[in-house]
Design a protein around this motif. Structure first.
Motif: not given
Length: 282
Positions: A173-185, A220-224
């Motif tokens: 609790e209190g550590e929740e967030g989310g993740v945005i991944l952007i293709c940058g392969h 973060a950037l992510t693969t294909h």
């Protein structure tokens, strides 16, 4: 707090293939400009010439993923230039082993899984690798010790129902967030190699208070992820609601709207929507 499972898997290595032979590095380092753009703002970055054509006519709603889970191996910040063209085909890499195991599942066709890499922080524990499981949004550190018999045990943990994953590895609790991944392969396609770092910079350099990400959100950037012709490709994995919203044709102009409406408001930007990956009911 990151939960760990010390289930050994065969000694595996991260992809280390450089890009000297690919000729793609120049696209990733192409300079973005900060100038007046289509929306009238002079605070947004803009894309240089993509060199390859973009698909601007196909309805994005027909291009979305058909996924049950998206499993991401964290390779650390600024590692996108080390990713090979197809890391999942390297049999000695963690991504390659996970890809092989997921294809051997009896329900692989009914419950498709995508394996990828991202520039998310690596585990701080020696001998451990960090995996993220989406759309649940949980991460777990797994041992990379050289004991082959443990591989199936690790995989079984990654296939657990959502409720069990949450119970075992969900954030405190209190550590929740989310993740945005952007293709940058970088090694895969010059369009996402160019768009990815520019979008990352725009997400991390908000132009107004309303475009700042909430606490505990990561980018973060992510693969294909499929669909380079729809660059920029952005995935917003949120905890509330627990889902992944896949966007295409994203420009730096769209970042503020994505943060305001999707990250903060839980809404979907329909004109950019490729599809939604949701937690399986029950």
């Amino acid at each position: 707090m990151i939960r760990s499972i010390r289930l050994p898997i065969r000694q595996l290595r991260l992809p280390t293939a450089g890009l000297a032979a690919t000729g793609s590095r120049s696209f990733a380092s192409a300079a973005a400009r900060r100038e007046s753009c289509a929306c009238g703002s002079n605070t947004h970055l803009t894309y240089p010439d993509f060199k390859l054509p973009l698909n601007t006519t196909t309805p994005l709603s027909t291009t979305g993923p058909s996924l049950w889970r998206h499993i991401i191996l964290a390779t650390g910040p600024k590692t996108q230039d080390t990713w090979p063209h197809n890391p999942n085909k390297d049999p000695d890499s963690i991504a390659g082993v996970l890809e092989k195991m997921q294809k051997e599942r009896p329900d692989a066709r009914e419950k498709p899984i995508m394996i990828g890499l991202a520039t998310l922080p690596k585990s701080t524990v020696e001998g451990m690798e960090r995996l993220w499981v989406f759309p649940e949004g949980v991460c777990v550190d797994v041992s990379s010790a050289d004991v082959e018999s443990g591989r199936i045990d690790v995989w079984r943990h990654l296939l657990k129902p959502s409720e069990e994953l949450e119970e075992m590895f969900g954030p405190e609790e209190g550590e929740e967030g989310g993740v945005i991944l952007i293709c940058g392969h970088t090694a895969r396609d010059p369009r996402c190699a160019l768009a990815g770092p520019i979008l990352l910079s725009q997400f991390l350099s908000p132009t107004s208070p309303s475009s700042q990400l909430p606490p505990n959100w990561k980018v973060a950037l992510t693969t294909h992820v499929g669909g380079h012709a729809y660059a920029g490709n952005v995935i917003v994995y949120s905890r509330h609601p627990k889902r992944g919203v896949w966007y295409g044709r994203v420009t730096p102009c769209d970042v503020e709207e994505i943060v305001g409406r999707t990250v903060r408001g839980g809404e979907v930007v329909e004109r950019l929507l490729r599809g939604v990956v949701e937690v399986e009911a029950g």
